[in-house]
Motif scaffolding. Structure first.
Motif, PDB file in Angstrom:
ATOM      1  N   MET A   1     -10.641  -1.688  -5.098  1.00 15.67           N
ATOM      2  CA  MET A   1      -9.940  -0.961  -4.056  1.00 15.67           C
ATOM      3  C   MET A   1      -8.534  -0.662  -4.561  1.00 15.67           C
ATOM      4  O   MET A   1      -7.862  -1.529  -5.095  1.00 15.67           O
ATOM      5  CB  MET A   1      -9.904  -1.814  -2.780  1.00 15.67           C
ATOM      6  CG  MET A   1      -9.272  -1.135  -1.606  1.00 15.67           C
ATOM      7  SD  MET A   1      -9.228  -2.107  -0.081  1.00 15.67           S
ATOM      8  CE  MET A   1     -10.914  -1.988   0.454  1.00 15.67           C
ATOM      9  N   SER A   2      -8.106   0.564  -4.375  1.00 19.61           N
ATOM     10  CA  SER A   2      -6.782   0.963  -4.847  1.00 19.61           C
ATOM     11  C   SER A   2      -5.677   0.327  -4.004  1.00 19.61           C
ATOM     12  O   SER A   2      -5.916  -0.136  -2.890  1.00 19.61           O
ATOM     13  CB  SER A   2      -6.653   2.486  -4.801  1.00 19.61           C
ATOM     14  OG  SER A   2      -6.526   2.926  -3.463  1.00 19.61           O
ATOM     15  N   GLY A   3      -4.467   0.343  -4.555  1.00 21.61           N
ATOM     16  CA  GLY A   3      -3.327  -0.224  -3.838  1.00 21.61           C
ATOM     17  C   GLY A   3      -3.078   0.451  -2.502  1.00 21.61           C
ATOM     18  O   GLY A   3      -2.826  -0.210  -1.493  1.00 21.61           O
ATOM     19  N   SER A   4      -3.177   1.764  -2.467  1.00 14.74           N
ATOM     20  CA  SER A   4      -2.946   2.484  -1.214  1.00 14.74           C
ATOM     21  C   SER A   4      -4.024   2.182  -0.185  1.00 14.74           C
ATOM     22  O   SER A   4      -3.731   2.087   1.012  1.00 14.74           O
ATOM     23  CB  SER A   4      -2.876   3.994  -1.463  1.00 14.74           C
ATOM     24  OG  SER A   4      -1.672   4.310  -2.127  1.00 14.74           O
ATOM     25  N   LYS A   5      -5.256   2.013  -0.640  1.00 14.05           N
ATOM     26  CA  LYS A   5      -6.326   1.658   0.299  1.00 14.05           C
ATOM     27  C   LYS A   5      -6.089   0.273   0.891  1.00 14.05           C
ATOM     28  O   LYS A   5      -6.324   0.055   2.076  1.00 14.05           O
ATOM     29  CB  LYS A   5      -7.691   1.719  -0.383  1.00 14.05           C
ATOM     30  CG  LYS A   5      -8.178   3.123  -0.607  1.00 14.05           C
ATOM     31  CD  LYS A   5      -9.563   3.138  -1.196  1.00 14.05           C
ATOM     32  CE  LYS A   5     -10.023   4.570  -1.434  1.00 14.05           C
ATOM     33  NZ  LYS A   5     -11.371   4.606  -2.031  1.00 14.05           N
ATOM     34  N   VAL A   6      -5.612  -0.647   0.062  1.00 20.85           N
ATOM     35  CA  VAL A   6      -5.292  -1.993   0.559  1.00 20.85           C
ATOM     36  C   VAL A   6      -4.172  -1.896   1.594  1.00 20.85           C
ATOM     37  O   VAL A   6      -4.267  -2.476   2.678  1.00 20.85           O
ATOM     38  CB  VAL A   6      -4.887  -2.939  -0.598  1.00 20.85           C
ATOM     39  CG1 VAL A   6      -4.323  -4.243  -0.068  1.00 20.85           C
ATOM     40  CG2 VAL A   6      -6.072  -3.193  -1.514  1.00 20.85           C
ATOM     41  N   ILE A   7      -3.113  -1.156   1.267  1.00 22.15           N
ATOM     42  CA  ILE A   7      -1.992  -1.001   2.194  1.00 22.15           C
ATOM     43  C   ILE A   7      -2.470  -0.385   3.504  1.00 22.15           C
ATOM     44  O   ILE A   7      -2.126  -0.862   4.589  1.00 22.15           O
ATOM     45  CB  ILE A   7      -0.868  -0.138   1.570  1.00 22.15           C
ATOM     46  CG1 ILE A   7      -0.217  -0.856   0.382  1.00 22.15           C
ATOM     47  CG2 ILE A   7       0.172   0.247   2.621  1.00 22.15           C
ATOM     48  CD1 ILE A   7       0.633  -2.061   0.732  1.00 22.15           C
ATOM     49  N   ARG A   8      -3.276   0.665   3.419  1.00 20.40           N
ATOM     50  CA  ARG A   8      -3.772   1.312   4.642  1.00 20.40           C
ATOM     51  C   ARG A   8      -4.629   0.361   5.473  1.00 20.40           C
ATOM     52  O   ARG A   8      -4.557   0.366   6.706  1.00 20.40           O
ATOM     53  CB  ARG A   8      -4.546   2.573   4.287  1.00 20.40           C
ATOM     54  CG  ARG A   8      -3.629   3.697   3.874  1.00 20.40           C
ATOM     55  CD  ARG A   8      -4.393   5.013   3.743  1.00 20.40           C
ATOM     56  NE  ARG A   8      -3.470   6.110   3.559  1.00 20.40           N
ATOM     57  CZ  ARG A   8      -3.359   6.799   2.440  1.00 20.40           C
ATOM     58  NH1 ARG A   8      -4.123   6.535   1.409  1.00 20.40           N
ATOM     59  NH2 ARG A   8      -2.486   7.781   2.349  1.00 20.40           N
ATOM     60  N   GLN A   9      -5.461  -0.465   4.806  1.00 25.84           N
ATOM     61  CA  GLN A   9      -6.287  -1.414   5.545  1.00 25.84           C
ATOM     62  C   GLN A   9      -5.419  -2.463   6.240  1.00 25.84           C
ATOM     63  O   GLN A   9      -5.665  -2.830   7.385  1.00 25.84           O
ATOM     64  CB  GLN A   9      -7.294  -2.099   4.612  1.00 25.84           C
ATOM     65  CG  GLN A   9      -8.295  -2.956   5.339  1.00 25.84           C
ATOM     66  CD  GLN A   9      -9.130  -2.171   6.344  1.00 25.84           C
ATOM     67  OE1 GLN A   9      -9.720  -1.160   6.005  1.00 25.84           O
ATOM     68  NE2 GLN A   9      -9.169  -2.627   7.579  1.00 25.84           N
ATOM     69  N   VAL A  10      -4.376  -2.937   5.555  1.00 24.38           N
ATOM     70  CA  VAL A  10      -3.461  -3.900   6.172  1.00 24.38           C
ATOM     71  C   VAL A  10      -2.720  -3.241   7.334  1.00 24.38           C
ATOM     72  O   VAL A  10      -2.507  -3.875   8.372  1.00 24.38           O
ATOM     73  CB  VAL A  10      -2.485  -4.490   5.128  1.00 24.38           C
ATOM     74  CG1 VAL A  10      -1.429  -5.359   5.784  1.00 24.38           C
ATOM     75  CG2 VAL A  10      -3.247  -5.296   4.077  1.00 24.38           C
ATOM     76  N   MET A  11      -2.373  -1.971   7.181  1.00 22.27           N
ATOM     77  CA  MET A  11      -1.724  -1.250   8.278  1.00 22.27           C
ATOM     78  C   MET A  11      -2.626  -1.231   9.512  1.00 22.27           C
ATOM     79  O   MET A  11      -2.162  -1.439  10.630  1.00 22.27           O
ATOM     80  CB  MET A  11      -1.376   0.184   7.854  1.00 22.27           C
ATOM     81  CG  MET A  11      -0.236   0.274   6.867  1.00 22.27           C
ATOM     82  SD  MET A  11       0.011   1.952   6.233  1.00 22.27           S
ATOM     83  CE  MET A  11       0.624   2.784   7.699  1.00 22.27           C
TER      84      MET A  11
END
Length: 71
Positions: A1-11
């Motif tokens: 999972m890409s960094g942005s996908k991780v950030i979006r999921q945490v969001m």
């Protein structure tokens, strides 16, 4: 999972908006959106964003299952 996908999921998990991250990091919402779009991350900025949302980075050793928080 890409960094942005991780950030979006945490969001999603923390119900955090781009505006809230921008305020926490004292940046403009547009620069936050740009970073999410570019998906280029340095570990220190990735950790800073997650910290702003109340999330941590954990290192997990696959062979043993031991986890270590990244401080």
């Amino acid at each position: 999972m890409s960094g942005s996908k991780v950030i979006r999921q945490v969001m999603i998990d923390t119900d955090t908006s781009v505006k809230a991250i921008a305020e926490a990091l004292q940046q403009q919402p547009q620069s936050i959106s740009n970073r999410l779009s570019r998906d280029t991350w340095r570990l220190d900025s990735f950790k800073l964003w997650l910290d702003a949302m109340g999330a941590d980075i954990v290192v997990k050793v696959r062979s043993t299952g031991h986890t270590f928080p990244l401080e």
